[in-house]
Write a protein that holds these residues in place. Structure first.
Motif, PDB file in Angstrom:
ATOM      1  N   MET A 112       0.807  -1.178   0.181  1.00 54.93           N
ATOM      2  CA  MET A 112       0.060   0.011   0.163  1.00 54.93           C
ATOM      3  C   MET A 112       0.864   1.348  -0.086  1.00 54.93           C
ATOM      4  O   MET A 112       1.674   1.481   0.645  1.00 54.93           O
ATOM      5  N   SER A 113       0.509   2.159  -0.895  1.00 53.24           N
ATOM      6  CA  SER A 113       1.113   3.465  -0.871  1.00 53.24           C
ATOM      7  C   SER A 113       0.874   4.360   0.010  1.00 53.24           C
ATOM      8  O   SER A 113      -0.059   4.268   0.738  1.00 53.24           O
ATOM      9  N   THR A 114       1.682   5.483   0.229  1.00 49.73           N
ATOM     10  CA  THR A 114       1.293   6.582   1.326  1.00 49.73           C
ATOM     11  C   THR A 114       0.094   7.155   0.774  1.00 49.73           C
ATOM     12  O   THR A 114      -0.770   7.598   1.828  1.00 49.73           O
ATOM     13  N   GLU A 115      -0.225   7.332  -0.565  1.00 52.47           N
ATOM     14  CA  GLU A 115      -1.298   8.095  -0.817  1.00 52.47           C
ATOM     15  C   GLU A 115      -2.501   7.124  -0.653  1.00 52.47           C
ATOM     16  O   GLU A 115      -3.754   7.815  -0.499  1.00 52.47           O
ATOM     17  N   GLU A 116      -2.427   5.924  -0.430  1.00 55.12           N
ATOM     18  CA  GLU A 116      -3.553   4.985   0.027  1.00 55.12           C
ATOM     19  C   GLU A 116      -3.534   4.864   1.498  1.00 55.12           C
ATOM     20  O   GLU A 116      -4.712   4.829   1.949  1.00 55.12           O
ATOM     21  N   VAL A 117      -2.447   5.121   2.245  1.00 52.98           N
ATOM     22  CA  VAL A 117      -2.605   4.899   3.680  1.00 52.98           C
ATOM     23  C   VAL A 117      -3.321   5.970   4.269  1.00 52.98           C
ATOM     24  O   VAL A 117      -3.940   6.184   5.202  1.00 52.98           O
ATOM     25  N   VAL A 118      -2.730   7.365   4.001  1.00 56.78           N
ATOM     26  CA  VAL A 118      -3.042   8.437   4.659  1.00 56.78           C
ATOM     27  C   VAL A 118      -4.783   8.787   4.433  1.00 56.78           C
ATOM     28  O   VAL A 118      -5.123   9.129   5.528  1.00 56.78           O
ATOM     29  N   PRO A 119      -5.154   8.653   3.496  1.00 56.99           N
ATOM     30  CA  PRO A 119      -6.605   9.036   3.600  1.00 56.99           C
ATOM     31  C   PRO A 119      -7.361   7.917   4.417  1.00 56.99           C
ATOM     32  O   PRO A 119      -8.380   8.318   4.875  1.00 56.99           O
ATOM     33  N   GLN A 120      -7.022   6.819   4.442  1.00 53.19           N
ATOM     34  CA  GLN A 120      -7.555   5.863   5.142  1.00 53.19           C
ATOM     35  C   GLN A 120      -7.490   5.728   6.537  1.00 53.19           C
ATOM     36  O   GLN A 120      -8.160   5.849   7.598  1.00 53.19           O
ATOM     37  N   LEU A 121      -6.189   6.269   6.889  1.00 52.11           N
ATOM     38  CA  LEU A 121      -6.078   6.657   8.394  1.00 52.11           C
ATOM     39  C   LEU A 121      -6.777   7.893   8.796  1.00 52.11           C
ATOM     40  O   LEU A 121      -7.487   7.656   9.875  1.00 52.11           O
ATOM     41  N   ALA A 122      -6.923   8.949   8.105  1.00 51.99           N
ATOM     42  CA  ALA A 122      -7.684   9.968   8.376  1.00 51.99           C
ATOM     43  C   ALA A 122      -9.087   9.602   8.672  1.00 51.99           C
ATOM     44  O   ALA A 122      -9.614  10.117   9.474  1.00 51.99           O
ATOM     45  N   ALA A 123      -9.623   8.663   7.730  1.00 49.87           N
ATOM     46  CA  ALA A 123     -11.248   8.264   7.768  1.00 49.87           C
ATOM     47  C   ALA A 123     -11.124   7.607   9.195  1.00 49.87           C
ATOM     48  O   ALA A 123     -12.454   7.622   9.854  1.00 49.87           O
ATOM     49  N   ASN A 124     -10.545   6.774   9.304  1.00 49.46           N
ATOM     50  CA  ASN A 124     -10.335   5.730  10.737  1.00 49.46           C
ATOM     51  C   ASN A 124     -10.256   6.648  11.757  1.00 49.46           C
ATOM     52  O   ASN A 124     -10.943   6.420  12.699  1.00 49.46           O
ATOM     53  N   MET A 125      -9.440   7.673  11.922  1.00 53.95           N
ATOM     54  CA  MET A 125      -9.318   8.697  12.792  1.00 53.95           C
ATOM     55  C   MET A 125     -10.520   9.384  13.168  1.00 53.95           C
ATOM     56  O   MET A 125     -10.903   9.464  14.277  1.00 53.95           O
ATOM     57  N   ASN A 126     -11.230   9.862  12.229  1.00 57.61           N
ATOM     58  CA  ASN A 126     -12.558  10.635  12.129  1.00 57.61           C
ATOM     59  C   ASN A 126     -13.345   9.592  12.906  1.00 57.61           C
ATOM     60  O   ASN A 126     -14.285  10.042  13.570  1.00 57.61           O
ATOM     61  N   ALA A 127     -13.710   8.580  12.212  1.00 58.53           N
ATOM     62  CA  ALA A 127     -14.829   7.606  12.501  1.00 58.53           C
ATOM     63  C   ALA A 127     -14.498   7.139  14.088  1.00 58.53           C
ATOM     64  O   ALA A 127     -15.484   7.234  14.835  1.00 58.53           O
ATOM     65  N   ALA A 128     -13.372   6.913  14.598  1.00 59.33           N
ATOM     66  CA  ALA A 128     -13.087   6.861  15.986  1.00 59.33           C
ATOM     67  C   ALA A 128     -13.384   7.951  16.630  1.00 59.33           C
ATOM     68  O   ALA A 128     -14.052   7.759  17.778  1.00 59.33           O
ATOM     69  N   PHE A 129     -12.883   9.326  16.368  1.00 59.49           N
ATOM     70  CA  PHE A 129     -13.480  10.381  17.017  1.00 59.49           C
ATOM     71  C   PHE A 129     -15.056  10.500  17.360  1.00 59.49           C
ATOM     72  O   PHE A 129     -15.455  10.685  18.258  1.00 59.49           O
TER      73      PHE A 129
END
Length: 66
Positions: free
Chosen positions: A1-18
């Protein structure tokens, strides 16, 4: 997985967790935002990326503050 794929997914996960944590704790104090966000960011920096795990660990750390 590239950084371009990981960063948006991580941001989405962090938002969902919040959103999940915010709903569970029923917070109404805007000052609590910083506390929740800071903990989620710390966990993500430590390598926790899963939404459920971010939520669980954040709630656990908030409970230990009481």
């Amino acid at each position: 997985m590239s950084t371009e794929e990981v960063v948006p997914q991580l941001a989405a996960n962090m938002n969902a967790a919040f959103k999940k944590v915010w709903k569970i704790i029923g917070a109404t104090n805007p000052g609590d935002v910083d506390l929740v966000v800071t903990r989620i960011v710390e966990l993500a920096k430590a390598g926790v990326y899963d939404t459920d795990e971010l939520s669980r660990r954040t709630l656990s750390s908030l409970n230990s503050l009481e």
